[in-house]
Write a protein that holds these residues in place. Structure first.
Motif, PDB file in Angstrom:
ATOM      1  N   VAL A 106       0.827  -1.258   0.150  1.00  0.00           N
ATOM      2  CA  VAL A 106       0.046  -0.093  -0.001  1.00  0.00           C
ATOM      3  C   VAL A 106       1.026   1.282  -0.060  1.00  0.00           C
ATOM      4  CG1 VAL A 106      -1.631   1.256   1.296  1.00  0.00           C
ATOM      5  CG2 VAL A 106      -1.795  -1.226   1.272  1.00  0.00           C
ATOM      6  N   MET A 107       1.987   1.174   0.833  1.00  0.00           N
ATOM      7  CA  MET A 107       2.899   2.297   0.983  1.00  0.00           C
ATOM      8  C   MET A 107       3.399   2.687  -0.405  1.00  0.00           C
ATOM      9  SD  MET A 107       3.900   4.478   2.997  1.00  0.00           S
ATOM     10  CE  MET A 107       4.585   5.848   2.498  1.00  0.00           C
ATOM     11  N   PHE A 108       4.005   1.683  -1.071  1.00  0.00           N
ATOM     12  CA  PHE A 108       4.679   2.060  -2.290  1.00  0.00           C
ATOM     13  C   PHE A 108       3.851   2.329  -3.463  1.00  0.00           C
ATOM     14  CE2 PHE A 108       8.282  -0.887  -0.633  1.00  0.00           C
ATOM     15  CZ  PHE A 108       8.689   0.019   0.289  1.00  0.00           C
ATOM     16  N   ASP A 109       2.642   2.026  -3.339  1.00  0.00           N
ATOM     17  CA  ASP A 109       1.474   2.691  -4.314  1.00  0.00           C
ATOM     18  C   ASP A 109       1.241   3.941  -3.927  1.00  0.00           C
ATOM     19  OD1 ASP A 109       1.616   0.355  -5.883  1.00  0.00           O
ATOM     20  OD2 ASP A 109       0.159  -0.423  -5.226  1.00  0.00           O
ATOM     21  N   LYS A 110       1.318   4.509  -2.869  1.00  0.00           N
ATOM     22  CA  LYS A 110       0.801   5.844  -2.576  1.00  0.00           C
ATOM     23  C   LYS A 110       1.731   6.896  -3.575  1.00  0.00           C
ATOM     24  CE  LYS A 110      -0.715   5.437   2.041  1.00  0.00           C
ATOM     25  NZ  LYS A 110      -1.840   5.574   1.820  1.00  0.00           N
ATOM     26  N   ILE A 111       0.989   7.959  -4.216  1.00  0.00           N
ATOM     27  CA  ILE A 111       1.641   8.832  -5.103  1.00  0.00           C
ATOM     28  C   ILE A 111       1.905   9.956  -4.317  1.00  0.00           C
ATOM     29  CG2 ILE A 111       0.953  10.236  -6.986  1.00  0.00           C
ATOM     30  CD1 ILE A 111       0.605   7.448  -7.741  1.00  0.00           C
ATOM     31  N   ILE A 112       3.188  10.648  -4.556  1.00  0.00           N
ATOM     32  CA  ILE A 112       3.718  11.655  -3.856  1.00  0.00           C
ATOM     33  C   ILE A 112       3.532  12.807  -5.053  1.00  0.00           C
ATOM     34  CG2 ILE A 112       5.824  13.210  -3.344  1.00  0.00           C
ATOM     35  CD1 ILE A 112       7.051  10.455  -2.391  1.00  0.00           C
ATOM     36  N   LYS A 113       2.655  13.895  -4.651  1.00  0.00           N
ATOM     37  CA  LYS A 113       2.290  14.900  -5.694  1.00  0.00           C
ATOM     38  C   LYS A 113       2.714  16.223  -5.111  1.00  0.00           C
ATOM     39  CE  LYS A 113      -1.460  16.450  -8.419  1.00  0.00           C
ATOM     40  NZ  LYS A 113      -2.888  16.324  -8.620  1.00  0.00           N
ATOM     41  N   LEU A 114       3.487  16.840  -5.944  1.00  0.00           N
ATOM     42  CA  LEU A 114       3.832  18.186  -5.476  1.00  0.00           C
ATOM     43  C   LEU A 114       3.151  19.205  -6.454  1.00  0.00           C
ATOM     44  CD1 LEU A 114       7.880  17.526  -5.204  1.00  0.00           C
ATOM     45  CD2 LEU A 114       6.001  17.346  -3.604  1.00  0.00           C
ATOM     46  N   SER A 115       2.654  20.027  -6.091  1.00  0.00           N
ATOM     47  CA  SER A 115       1.876  21.028  -7.208  1.00  0.00           C
ATOM     48  C   SER A 115       2.224  22.324  -6.722  1.00  0.00           C
ATOM     49  CB  SER A 115       0.487  20.893  -7.210  1.00  0.00           C
ATOM     50  OG  SER A 115      -0.192  19.923  -6.418  1.00  0.00           O
ATOM     51  N   VAL A 116       2.252  23.270  -7.592  1.00  0.00           N
ATOM     52  CA  VAL A 116       2.580  24.735  -7.325  1.00  0.00           C
ATOM     53  C   VAL A 116       1.294  25.387  -7.773  1.00  0.00           C
ATOM     54  CG1 VAL A 116       3.946  26.922  -7.701  1.00  0.00           C
ATOM     55  CG2 VAL A 116       5.011  24.551  -7.748  1.00  0.00           C
ATOM     56  N   LEU A 125      -7.611  32.067   1.648  1.00  0.00           N
ATOM     57  CA  LEU A 125      -8.688  31.297   2.511  1.00  0.00           C
ATOM     58  C   LEU A 125      -9.953  31.039   1.488  1.00  0.00           C
ATOM     59  CD1 LEU A 125      -8.356  33.154   5.825  1.00  0.00           C
ATOM     60  CD2 LEU A 125      -7.953  30.779   5.536  1.00  0.00           C
ATOM     61  N   LEU A 126     -10.237  32.010   0.709  1.00  0.00           N
ATOM     62  CA  LEU A 126     -11.626  32.219  -0.051  1.00  0.00           C
ATOM     63  C   LEU A 126     -11.601  31.292  -1.352  1.00  0.00           C
ATOM     64  CD1 LEU A 126     -12.386  35.875   0.724  1.00  0.00           C
ATOM     65  CD2 LEU A 126     -12.896  33.802   1.911  1.00  0.00           C
ATOM     66  N   ARG A 127     -10.520  31.480  -1.855  1.00  0.00           N
ATOM     67  CA  ARG A 127     -10.281  30.613  -3.303  1.00  0.00           C
ATOM     68  C   ARG A 127      -9.000  29.819  -3.098  1.00  0.00           C
ATOM     69  NH1 ARG A 127      -7.991  35.797  -6.327  1.00  0.00           N
ATOM     70  NH2 ARG A 127      -6.411  34.678  -7.231  1.00  0.00           N
ATOM     71  N   SER A 128      -9.388  28.567  -4.020  1.00  0.00           N
ATOM     72  CA  SER A 128      -8.335  27.720  -3.979  1.00  0.00           C
ATOM     73  C   SER A 128      -7.211  27.848  -4.920  1.00  0.00           C
ATOM     74  CB  SER A 128      -8.882  26.230  -4.615  1.00  0.00           C
ATOM     75  OG  SER A 128      -9.702  26.423  -5.795  1.00  0.00           O
ATOM     76  N   GLY A 129      -7.360  28.926  -5.588  1.00  0.00           N
ATOM     77  CA  GLY A 129      -6.154  29.058  -6.466  1.00  0.00           C
ATOM     78  C   GLY A 129      -6.075  28.369  -7.612  1.00  0.00           C
ATOM     79  N   THR A 130      -5.151  28.822  -8.704  1.00  0.00           N
ATOM     80  CA  THR A 130      -5.008  28.159  -9.900  1.00  0.00           C
ATOM     81  C   THR A 130      -3.780  27.236 -10.001  1.00  0.00           C
ATOM     82  OG1 THR A 130      -3.864  29.999 -10.662  1.00  0.00           O
ATOM     83  CG2 THR A 130      -6.269  29.982 -11.257  1.00  0.00           C
ATOM     84  N   LEU A 131      -3.887  26.230 -10.512  1.00  0.00           N
ATOM     85  CA  LEU A 131      -2.554  25.259 -10.586  1.00  0.00           C
ATOM     86  C   LEU A 131      -1.647  25.673 -11.694  1.00  0.00           C
ATOM     87  CD1 LEU A 131      -1.551  22.529  -9.812  1.00  0.00           C
ATOM     88  CD2 LEU A 131      -2.320  21.658 -11.780  1.00  0.00           C
ATOM     89  N   VAL A 132      -0.441  25.988 -11.165  1.00  0.00           N
ATOM     90  CA  VAL A 132       0.631  26.321 -12.188  1.00  0.00           C
ATOM     91  C   VAL A 132       1.062  25.071 -13.063  1.00  0.00           C
ATOM     92  CG1 VAL A 132       2.828  27.390 -12.222  1.00  0.00           C
ATOM     93  CG2 VAL A 132       1.159  28.093 -10.734  1.00  0.00           C
ATOM     94  N   GLY A 133       1.570  24.250 -11.953  1.00  0.00           N
ATOM     95  CA  GLY A 133       1.969  23.038 -12.697  1.00  0.00           C
ATOM     96  C   GLY A 133       2.292  21.942 -11.634  1.00  0.00           C
ATOM     97  N   SER A 134       2.175  20.642 -11.731  1.00  0.00           N
ATOM     98  CA  SER A 134       2.308  19.543 -10.917  1.00  0.00           C
ATOM     99  C   SER A 134       3.430  18.501 -11.169  1.00  0.00           C
ATOM    100  CB  SER A 134       1.082  19.017 -10.373  1.00  0.00           C
ATOM    101  OG  SER A 134       0.545  18.255 -11.834  1.00  0.00           O
ATOM    102  N   PHE A 135       3.703  17.788 -10.473  1.00  0.00           N
ATOM    103  CA  PHE A 135       4.760  16.731 -10.442  1.00  0.00           C
ATOM    104  C   PHE A 135       4.095  15.565  -9.540  1.00  0.00           C
ATOM    105  CE2 PHE A 135       8.388  14.055  -9.076  1.00  0.00           C
ATOM    106  CZ  PHE A 135       9.244  13.840 -10.442  1.00  0.00           C
ATOM    107  N   LYS A 136       4.226  14.196 -10.258  1.00  0.00           N
ATOM    108  CA  LYS A 136       4.078  13.067  -9.300  1.00  0.00           C
ATOM    109  C   LYS A 136       4.757  11.878  -9.584  1.00  0.00           C
ATOM    110  CE  LYS A 136      -0.171  12.097 -11.992  1.00  0.00           C
ATOM    111  NZ  LYS A 136      -1.680  12.300 -12.038  1.00  0.00           N
ATOM    112  N   MET A 137       5.045  11.342  -8.354  1.00  0.00           N
ATOM    113  CA  MET A 137       5.760   9.930  -8.688  1.00  0.00           C
ATOM    114  C   MET A 137       5.215   9.282  -7.332  1.00  0.00           C
ATOM    115  SD  MET A 137       9.812  10.579  -7.180  1.00  0.00           S
ATOM    116  CE  MET A 137      10.441  10.270  -8.701  1.00  0.00           C
TER     117      MET A 137
END
Length: 2017
Positions: free
Chosen positions: A329-339, A345-357
């Motif tokens: 289970v551990m090794f299948d978890k995804i690490i996701k880094l997004s900027v 507080l009010l808005r979730s912001g816009t995604l610039v880019g992300s990286f996952k592994m």
């Protein structure tokens, strides 16, 4: 296809000798057995078979050599016989008798007689004539009739080898003698199945009139090859040593090796910690953004703080995620880094880019981490866009017990080479592309009949409607995204034909795709079964690799049992956790990958998962043709059935897929049911059209029998039952139908067998190294030879497979890549073999281990075929325990190598509990031990399915099949029975498991054999019992032929238990053994008898739990009864009653040893039963003898012993490997003669304490010879011949290591001097720096030394890495010369990595050149800073725990926890015993005892200091901590230091460092302590909390006493240089010369003698060095200290007494927290000095307080801007203009942003400002960081210190009155390295930003004042950088003092005001002065236009006038008026 050779006799031999022969064909050689004492004739009568893959050519040669065999020397060749095989090829069978020829090719009188046969591939020489091979009379017509040569079945597909023979020859002599290459102990006898491997010769049952007797030779007397001695003379490479666990040494060809580890390890949860540091981001795409980084691991999210308006934010924030889950289970978890941009507080912001592994990718990295790597950000919503920026981070994943080596953090000044340090695993290209993953789901079958909702049952009851109660759909999870197919309502055989499409970067950094069939339900959906596809197994990244591809193929899913209860306790198994215990369903699916061409406009650029319809599998071909398979099983034994099960009747059920399952087993599938409304054609699988007609007669409509009859179990002993399977063995058989994809399994089997052989060989080699047997390298060479021949064999076998019809693309590609890999591996093995030497052994062994992993990886077939076989034990129809047998292991093939390793073999299987119930102790007890025989193959090949059973049985069939020969039996009745006596010699066990709370156990062993069991006696309170007991099992009845028993005895199970006074005995471990067998007609004599004692590894679950030393023999009771057996002599032990001891020939030979024990003291004893230990004593015991220490009268007052050395004598085995352990036990003597055990320790191996007297002949200093060689080489030959035998050691100061670009940053002042010099020279061009002055000593401090040392350390590491890489490259080159490097992926990826490095290198070099260009002159005479040694680990590991004479033994108590998580060793430690042991053989040589000053009281422990209490001043220096585990919610901590030593407890609470995970403490603490009472120093880091108690972050413990007394002199480190003032003052109260004379005196070394000319002589070494020293005032004085120090720094080279002295150092110690055992919580850099109080007091402590940041002021004058883009449109005129202002900041927008005034209405983009910003800041030179302190929020209690890079940001804006200002562009200047400004606006270009690498860089800290033009940049719509303006600015840096002297005003204010800018008038707003501005507008804009219009008007007027006046004029003229 095979070549067979029968070697009959060799005659005409001379003399009497042992003979052996060797036959070689195509490089594969076989040896015969050794015939002893032959005279003129040697009758070998052996048969060899060479399986050949390509037809034999007529001119190939067969060679036979005959040798005189020698045990000691190499064999002597008698003669050779060579034969060209022409005739053999033509005729197929030839008999030859011919003479041999000798070395000189002349004939000799010896002749040889052989017979050769050849079976060709085309079956030309097929049917065997009656003249059978071994001329046995056992061939009769009945035999031939019974095997019609069913050509249709045998010649199926392409394999037409007619490999069948009806004979029943004497397989005994054939098989036994056929030992391939003398490998007498193979796991499955690869060649031994041997003789006619596929001809199944003689494996059939004996004919009724038993012909056997006449042709059995007496069983080869003592010729047997189990003998070790006999093999000594064969090619030494090929010998396999009996490995230590005797079960691996299996000579059998009818039994398989049992698996010794019991417990499933897969599904058990473990602790993991994922730590992620987000350092900074660069090149983020977007304008003026406020980026936040979101870190997501699995479901958990954490955010960094927000950085305002910057594209390259710096965070340096650390996040930790803790998990407690199973590894899968551990090794299948995804690490996701997004900027994310502008989140609040009010808005979730816009995604610039992300990286996952996925976590698994990180875990497979070296050290389980990525350190300082750049992640590439991309936008999943927009595939066409390029990258969106880079994020620099560290990611580490730590499991329990992993320790992570953090690369040493100092100042990170390496230029950030982003491309070279991408966050990608090796071999992944930096430019990853987008790809589509198409997962097609076709259909499923065999779903369990299930529905979890109660409603369904109610509905069924009410309406009586009987629909399929399952609504399946398939869910696919990949890279954190999920896709689902549609739901097929009520269907057990759902048909989807849908495809799920994922879009993901390729190659993906997520390794597994999870495919799950789920049942849709209104309440909750449940998983029916799960399958994981590992992308690494279905693709290949090499040059000739292939993209991931799969299928169309069936995958089998396993999970919980198929009994339908409402709550399934094993539901987790269906989710894919743990090993499935039953078949659930199979799914037909395929996978394909397509790389997207993102330039194509039609591409849908979203990465959402899509689901669409797909075509069904068109041709059934690729999934395989349906075939009928037949599975047969026979239960030969069922014993060790757990008594807990109860005595209800027990039966066994065997299932394969759903066939054989009693609940919903399938019968024969005739056709797939047609789906309603679907066109049924494509659904019909062409199943067995001929099913009933053809086979009816032969099978008699065979009905499968899948379970045995229930039987009541009988009692074996108090723990176990057994079933009475005596002469009658029940059988099962099942017919099933599967797609025929056997090829896949065959290839896997061949590779598995190669791997098994390799693994076994490697185990042998390691065992040889461990037990120090001679020539392990030879064995390794043999292993490599086997490997290479195995690999080449695979290639030839698999080659035939190239043209197989039903294959998917993956089959084809995998086959190609496996063939490439193995061919390559074969060649590498051959080259390696030639490189294996004694000294290269270890490295080569590692390489071979890699081969093994690679083979195992390749052998794992991702496309399933036939499901695994499950064997369930049912008691009273309740499922109890199971075993799972992979179908490939029991799959039959005509070709031997392809056969499953357990096919047609008897295998011992241990049944285990299903699912979670099998965790922990429950999983360790055997539920049942079974001997089971299995055979699985095509029904039409089933004629020899009984061939592997032990012979001597009759078949019992059902009434229906009575007279059908091939009908399977339902039980076997054994008519042959042998009676044996088993003798188990149980000698001793060691390192057992502690099962009682005392930390000891009361062990006894229970031995099981067949259905009998016996126990040894119980020995109380020991972990190392010596039972010395013989257990005799009488009348052991074994069924089958006698000779088979000899080779295949059943295994013996030995279980160790702990006897408890109440309740059941606790299980402590288990091991298996094979007995050595003696038949009644063999002699009981060497070499096989008496058997040797061997060590057997004991397992408890999956972990080892000790060793058992024992021997087992199985003796046949012949016709004469027991009187023939060797007598059991030996005294029955009087004290122990009727217990038989181990007999003399078997017990080890003893000799007299003396054991001396040094008793020093006891430490840290914990309470026992709540009472404190007051009067402890230590008891030492070894092999029944022992000694007791003196009693410590008052442990509190003085825990040391009064008598130091005692000894005892004891008889120990000569063989050191058999030495018993030595037990140390500490007891507390209480009042009234009571004793309580405090704790105990077992020294399992005495080897390191054995003293071997030195060889007198050797030179006096041979001990140091190894150090010497280095020096002798150094000191030229000239010195060697000195008459005095002196050795001169030249003490040149070491050459400083060349540093790469990082120069140690000294304090600024010296650099200022340099600046001034430069200024004088006029401008500082690049490379103009003049030589630097020696740094002023007052400027240097301890930190300069520290940073310089860290640089050196990093540099050394770099050089080591480079050297290692170079060596590896060199080695690869060597290999490559011998092998043409081909494109195998294994090489490929490495080569790619290499090329990557190479391509990286030039870049780096360029950079380095640029960077070091200005510094080159500096480097030559870089000031030599004295350095210290920075250890990136504890000092203890470097100096072997300082146990040079005083050892620490941990005392343990309490039982070991049952499951792995509970008790760690740490928690069981109740104290420590300090002392030592010395063991030596009596008597000692005299010269030792006669030495001067020998004190007999101290024995071997001469010169030991007294152990009276001693007062010491302990000075602890704490430098800094790194990577602390965050303790507060905000992901930070407020650390401070706490130190504890004895009663002293220092908490430095008021000096806590706010919100810092890498605090610099820089403090020293003085503590007075008394050894031995206070010797354990604890340094802890706590987290300060305003409310509540402070939390411990982590602590480290240091044993000061061992350091204090160590010969390495760890009291105060020896510095590099001796100086008496300055930052490097000598710290020790003793000067070097005093230390040296003391060392010489203690070590009885002659010296030191100081001579003239700076020389000193110690022993026979001469050292040279400087002799003057400067004091503070610069006066020079003579001194010997430098010389003495030179000796001290090389003390290890002094003979006898020398050892390495601890240098001046900083050590790095991991911080641990008892709550999170085994996981590092950070590291602490520190060191400890100790000074005895009876010596002169040391000087004051060194000041290591952290450097204070220096105050600076940066003045930035913005003069002008130019070419700023125009943003606004004018209301009236539509004209473009901008209202420009410039904003700047240094620390961050909030803190200190400053704006200029506005230049209104610039129409040209020009702006004039003359505006001054002033930025005061605090700067740390050494780290190049600005230090700011601020409150984190309004609620913060105190200020937090931050360190940020020194970057000046300038932005240009357009001011708007009513709306928000518009951002136009920006530039960031890193004050340490930024491009020099352009001289003019024209020269200022985009290059200055984009092409930084090429431009000369300057640092404001060196230049102080810079003026120039810099570009403003921003990104346009296409993300391209563009210039949006230029700014002319001047930067001026002053120190705070300078700034005070020459103040300047902000903006244009006093003092030093700037003049007002000269701005055009219109910049004033037009409505204030409309006329002016209109004038300006019109003038500037339309000036020329107006002039043109005026001119045109004038012209027009003139023309008009002309035209107007012309007629009149003309008239006038004409009329002449």
């Amino acid at each position: 296809m095979a070549l067979l050779l029968q070697l009959r006799t060799v005659t005409g031999l001379r003399g009497k000798a042992d003979r052996i022969a060797k036959a070689v064909f195509r490089g594969l050689s076989f040896y015969t057995r050794v015939l002893e004492n032959c005279e003129d004739e040697a009758r070998f009568d052996e048969t060899f078979r060479w399986p050949v893959a390509s037809n034999i050519d007529g001119n190939e040669i067969l060679e036979i050599q005959v040798f005189n065999y020698s045990k000691v020397f190499t064999n002597r060749l008698i003669g050779t016989f060579q034969m060209v095989l022409q005739k053999v090829v033509e005729e197929g069978q030839v008999e030859v008798t011919d003479t041999l020829i000798d070395d000189n090719n002349s004939a000799i009188q010896t002749s040889i007689s052989i017979e050769i046969r050849y079976q060709a591939l085309d079956g030309t020489v097929g049917a065997w004539n009656d003249k059978e091979f071994l001329e046995t009379p056992s061939v009769h017509s009945e035999g031939d009739g019974r095997y019609p040569l069913e050509t249709d079945s045998l010649l199926s597909s392409h394999r037409q080898g007619l490999d069948i023979s009806p004979g029943k020859s004497n397989q005994q002599s054939a098989e036994r003698s056929f030992r391939s290459k003398g490998k007498e102990k193979t796991k499955e006898h690869k060649a031994g199945k041997g003789v006619f491997s596929a001809m199944k010769l003689g494996k059939t049952r004996p004919s009724k009139d038993d012909h056997r007797k006449q042709d059995e030779p007496a069983v080869l007397e003592a010729e047997d090859l189990d003998r070790k001695a006999l093999l000594r003379g064969l090619e030494p490479d090929t010998i396999s040593l009996a490995s230590v666990t005797a079960v691996t040494t299996n000579v059998s060809n009818k039994r398989s090796k049992p698996d010794i580890k019991m417990e499933p390890s897969a599904g058990r949860p473990m602790d993991y910690q994922v730590s992620i540091t987000i350092i900074e981001a660069r090149q983020l795409v977007g304008l003026n953004m406020d980026p936040v980084v979101c870190v997501e691991v699995g479901e958990e999210k954490k955010y960094t703080s927000m950085k305002e308006s910057t594209n390259c934010p710096y965070y340096n924030e650390y996040f930790v995620f803790d998990f407690h889950v199973p590894p899968d289970v551990m090794f299948d978890k995804i690490i996701k880094l997004s900027v994310i941009h502008s989140k609040n507080l009010l808005r979730s912001g816009t995604l610039v880019g992300s990286f996952k592994m996925d976590v698994g990718t990180v875990y497979t990295q070296p050290e389980h981490q990525f350190y300082h790597k750049w992640a590439i950000l991309s936008d999943p919503e927009d595939l066409t866009a390029g990258l969106k920026g880079y994020l620099k981070c560290d990611i580490a994943v730590v499991g329990k017990g992993d320790n992570i080596k953090t690369p040493h953090k100092a100042n990170e000044t390496e230029e950030d080479d982003i491309e070279g340090n991408l966050l990608l695993p090796d071999g992944v290209p930096p430019e990853r592309q987008w790809a589509r993953f198409y997962i097609k789901i076709y259909r499923a079958e065999g779903l369990p009949r299930m529905n979890t909702s109660i409603m369904a049952n109610v509905k069924k009851a009410l309406i009586g409607e009987n629909k399929d109660l399952v609504d399946p759909y398939v869910q696919v999870v990949f890279a954190g995204q999920k896709g689902k197919t549609s739901i097929q309502k009520s269907s057990y055989e759902p048909l989807w034909n849908e495809q799920i499409i994922f879009t993901e970067m390729f190659p993906p950094l997520c390794k597994r795709i999870k495919i799950q069939i789920r049942d849709s339900d209104k309440v909750n959906d449940v998983a029916i079964g799960t399958h994981f596809i590992d992308l690494r197994k279905i693709s290949n990244e090499g040059d000739k690799g292939f993209l991931p591809t799969f299928g169309p193929a069936w995958v089998n899913m396993y999970g919980s049992t198929r009994n339908y209860t409402l709550m399934d306790e094993h539901q987790e198994l269906n989710e894919g956790l743990g090993e499935g215990v039953s078949f659930r369903a199979r799914l037909l699916m395929s996978l394909a990958v397509e790389i997207l061409d993102t330039t194509n406009p039609e591409i849908n650029s979203s990465t959402e998962v899509q689901v669409e319809q797909a075509t069904s599998v068109a041709d059934q071909n690729c999934t395989g043709k349906m075939e009928e398979f037949f599975l047969f099983g026979a239960f030969l034994e069922a014993t060790m059935i757990d008594r807990k099960i109860g005595d209800k009747p027990i039966n066994f059920e065997v299932t394969i897929g759903n066939y054989g399952n009693q609940i919903d087993g399938m019968s024969k599938p005739i056709l797939w049911r047609k789906k309603e409304g679907g066109d049924g054609n494509e659904e019909e699988s062409e199943l067995l059209q001929n099913s009933s007609e053809d086979e009816g007669d032969e099978d008699g409509e065979m009905v499968s029998v899948s379970s045995s009859q229930p039987m009541k179990p009988l009692v074996t002993d108090r723990n176990y039952f057994h079933l009475p399977y005596f002469e009658k063995k029940p059988c099962i058989y099942i017919k099933s139908w599967w797609q025929d994809q056997r090829r896949r399994l065959y290839n896997a089997n061949i590779m598995d067998k190669i791997a098994d052989k390799l693994e076994e060989g490697l185990n042998d080699v390691q065992e040889m190294i461990k037990t120090e047997k001679p020539h392990p390298e030879r064995r390794l060479r043999g292993v490599l030879e086997e490997l290479s021949s195995g690999c080449l064999h695979f290639v030839t076998l698999a080659d035939k497979d190239q043209h197989h019809s039903s294959r998917t693309r993956l089959d084809r590609e995998r086959l190609k890549s496996c063939m490439r890999e193995l061919e390559n591996m074969g060649q590498q093995a051959t080259t390696l073999r030639s490189q294996v030497k004694k000294n290269t052994m270890k490295d080569k062994l590692k390489l071979v281990q890699n081969f093994l992993q690679k083979l195992r990886f390749l052998a794992d077939e991702p496309q399933h075929t036939i499901p695994d076989v499950f064997i369930w034990m049912l008691s009273n129809n309740k499922r109890i325990a199971y075993a799972r047998v992979p179908s490939k292991d029991i799959l039959y093939s005509i070709v031997d190598e392809e056969m499953g390793k357990d096919c047609a073999k008897v295998k011992t299987i241990f049944l285990k509990l299903p699912g979670k119930r099998g965790f922990g102790p429950a999983g360790w007890t055997v539920q049942a031990k079974m001997e089971i025989y299995l055979w699985l193959g095509l029904n039409k090949q089933r004629k020899d399915f009984l061939s592997g059973l032990p012979c001597g049985f009759e078949e019992k069939k059902t009434a229906r099949g009575q007279n059908l020969p091939s009908f399977p039996p339902i039980s076997l009745l054994y008519t042959k029975k042998q009676v044996f006596q088993l003798r188990a010699h149980m000698y001793q066990a060691r390192s057992l498991f502690a099962a009682d709370s005392s930390g000891l156990s009361d062990p006894f062993a229970r031995v099981f054999f067949i259905s009998q069991s016996q126990c040894t006696e119980v020995l109380n309170e020991t972990l190392c019992p010596t039972w010395d007991q013989l257990l005799v099992f009488d009348n052991v009845e074994l069924y089958g032929e006698a000779h088979e028993m000899r080779d295949d005895p059943p295994i013996i199970v030995i279980e160790i238990y702990d006897q408890d006074t109440v309740g059941k005995a606790d299980f402590m471990g288990r091991t298996f053994a094979k007995p050595v067998v003696k038949m009644s007609d063999e002699q009981y004599c060497p070499p096989r008898f008496p058997p040797q004692l061997e060590y057997y590894q004991i397992y408890r679950g999956n972990s080892t739990a000790g060793d058992l030393l024992a021997a087992f023999e199985l003796l046949q009771i012949g016709p004469g009864g027991k009187s023939d057996l060797p007598p059991i002599d030996g005294p029955t032990d009087m004290d122990r009653g009727p217990i038989l001891p181990v007999p003399l020939g078997i017990r080890p030979v003893l000799s007299k040893y003396r054991v001396e024990v040094l008793f020093w003291g006891l430490r840290d004893l914990k309470r026992v039963n709540l009472a404190q230990v007051d009067r402890p004593r230590v008891d030492i015991e070894c092999a029944g003898k022992g000694v007791q220490s003196a009693l410590i009268q008052n442990y509190k007052k003085n825990p040391n012993f009064s008598t130091l050395v005692k000894w005892f004598e004891v008889d120990l085995p000569e063989n050191e490997l058999l030495h018993p352990p030595l037990n140390i036990r500490v007891v507390d003597c209480r009042a009234f003669g009571r004793y309580t055990l405090v704790g105990s320790h077992a020294v399992s191996s005495l080897r390191k304490f054995i003293y071997r007297p030195p060889d007198k002949k050797a030179q006096h200093w041979n001990m140091t010879a190894k150090h010497l060689n280095g020096y002798l080489a150094m000191t030229n030959r000239a010195h060697r011949s000195r008459p005095t035998g002196e050795i001169v050691v030249n003490m040149e100061p070491e050459v400083p290591i060349k540093k790469m670009e990082t120069m140690v940053k000294l304090e600024a002042s010296e650099e200022e001097k340099e600046r001034k010099k430069k200024k004088k020279k006029g401008g500082g061009g690049v490379g103009e720096e003049v030589e630097e002055e020696e740094p002023d000593d007052s400027m240097l401090d301890w930190w300069s030394k520290y940073f310089a040392s860290i640089e050196t350390m990093k540099e050394k590491l770099r050089q080591q890495e480079a050297a290692a890489a170079e060596a590896e490259e060199k080695e690869e080159m060597e290999m490559a010369e011998e092998i043409k490097i081909d494109d195998s992926p294994m090489k490929g990826s490495k080569a790619q990595a290499k090329n990557k490095e190479k391509s990286k290198a030039p870049k780096d070099d360029k950079k380095k050149k640029q960077q070091s260009a200005p510094e080159l002159p500096e480097k030559k005479n870089k000031p030599r800073i004295d350095e210290l040694k920075v250890f990136n680990k504890e000092l203890e590991t470097e100096f072997d725990n300082f146990e040079d004479w005083l050892h620490t033994f941990n005392l343990l108590r309490g039982k070991i926890g049952d499951n792995d998580d509970n008790a760690t060793e740490e928690e069981r430690i109740v104290g420590r015993f300090k002392g030592s042991i010395c063991v030596y053989k009596m008597p000692l040589p005299d010269d030792i005892t006669k030495e001067a000053g020998y004190d007999p009281n101290f024995g071997m422990f001469q010169g030991i200091p007294s152990n009276d209490p001693i007062n010491v001043l302990v000075r602890v220096y704490v430098v800094r901590a790194t990577d602390l585990h965050p303790a507060d919610i905000n992901g930070k901590a407020d650390p401070y230091i706490a130190i504890k030593l004895g009663k002293t407890d220092i908490k430095d609470k008021e000096n806590y460092i706010s919100k810092q995970l890498n605090p610099v403490f820089g403090k020293s603490f003085d503590i007075e302590a008394t050894f031995p009472m206070e010797s354990m120093l604890t340094v802890a880091v706590y987290d300060w909390d305003l409310v509540g108690t402070d939390d411990l972050i982590g602590e480290t413990k240091i044993d000061l006493e061992n350091r204090y007394y160590s010969k390495h002199r760890a009291t105060c480190g020896v510095s590099q240089n001796y100086s008496i003032h300055g930052y490097n003052t000598w710290r020790d109260p003793m000067k070097p010369s005093q230390i040296l004379s003391k060392l010489c005196k203690d070590g009885k070394v002659d010296g030191p003698h100081y001579g003239p000319g700076g020389r000193v002589k110690v022993a026979n070494r001469v050292f040279t060095g400087p002799t003057e020293i400067e004091d503070e005032n610069g006066q020079k004085k003579q001194t010997d200290e430098h010389l003495a120090l030179a000796v001290l720094r090389h003390w290890e080279d002094i003979p006898w007494a020398g050892c390495k002295l601890v240098p001046e150092h900083v050590e790095t110690r991991p911080l641990l927290n008892p709550d999170k055992p085994g996981i590092e919580q950070g590291r602490l850099e520190m060191w400890v000095d100790m000074f005895p109080m009876d010596m002169p007091a040391p000087g004051p402590a060194i000041d290591i307080s952290p450097r204070k940041p220096k105050k600076y002021e940066l003045r930035v004058i913005v003069w002008n801007t130019d070419e700023v883009i125009l943003e606004d449109d004018d209301y009236f005129t539509g004209e473009k203009s901008s209202d420009i202002f410039v904003r700047g900041w240094l620390k961050g927008q909030q803190e200190d942003k400053q704006d200029t005034d506005v230049h209104y209405h610039s129409l040209t983009g020009e702006g004039n400002f003359n505006w001054r910003y002033i930025f005061p800041f605090d700067y740390l030179m050494a780290e190049e960081k600005i230090v700011i302190s601020k409150k984190e929020s309004m609620f913060s209690w105190d200020e937090t210190e931050y360190k940020i890079p020194a970057r000046l940001t300038l932005q240009v804006w357009d001011a708007d009155h009513f709306s928000a200002d518009d951002f136009l562009g920006a530039i960031e200047l890193d004050l340490n390295r930024f491009p020099r400004g352009a001289k003019t606006s024209k020269q200022c270009s985009l290059e200055m930003v984009t092409n930084e690498a090429e431009l000369p860089m300057i640092s404001i800290f060196k230049q102080k004042r810079v003026k120039g033009w810099w570009p403003f940049v921003a990104r346009d719509e296409n993300d391209e950088l563009e210039i949006t303006g230029k700014v002319e600015a001047e930067l001026h840096l002053l120190t705070a003092e300078e700034a005070e002297k020459s103040p300047a005003g902000l903006a244009r204010n006093e003092p030093d005001p700037l003049e007002k800018p000269n701005r055009p008038d219109t910049s004033f707003i037009w409505f204030l002065n409309p006329l002016k501005s209109i004038k300006y507008l019109i003038c500037t804009r339309y000036k020329w236009l107006i002039i043109k219009i005026v001119l045109a008007l004038l012209l027009l007027v003139m023309v008009a006038l002309f035209l107007y006046s012309m007629p009149g004029y003309m008239v006038k003229k004409l009329l002449g008026a």
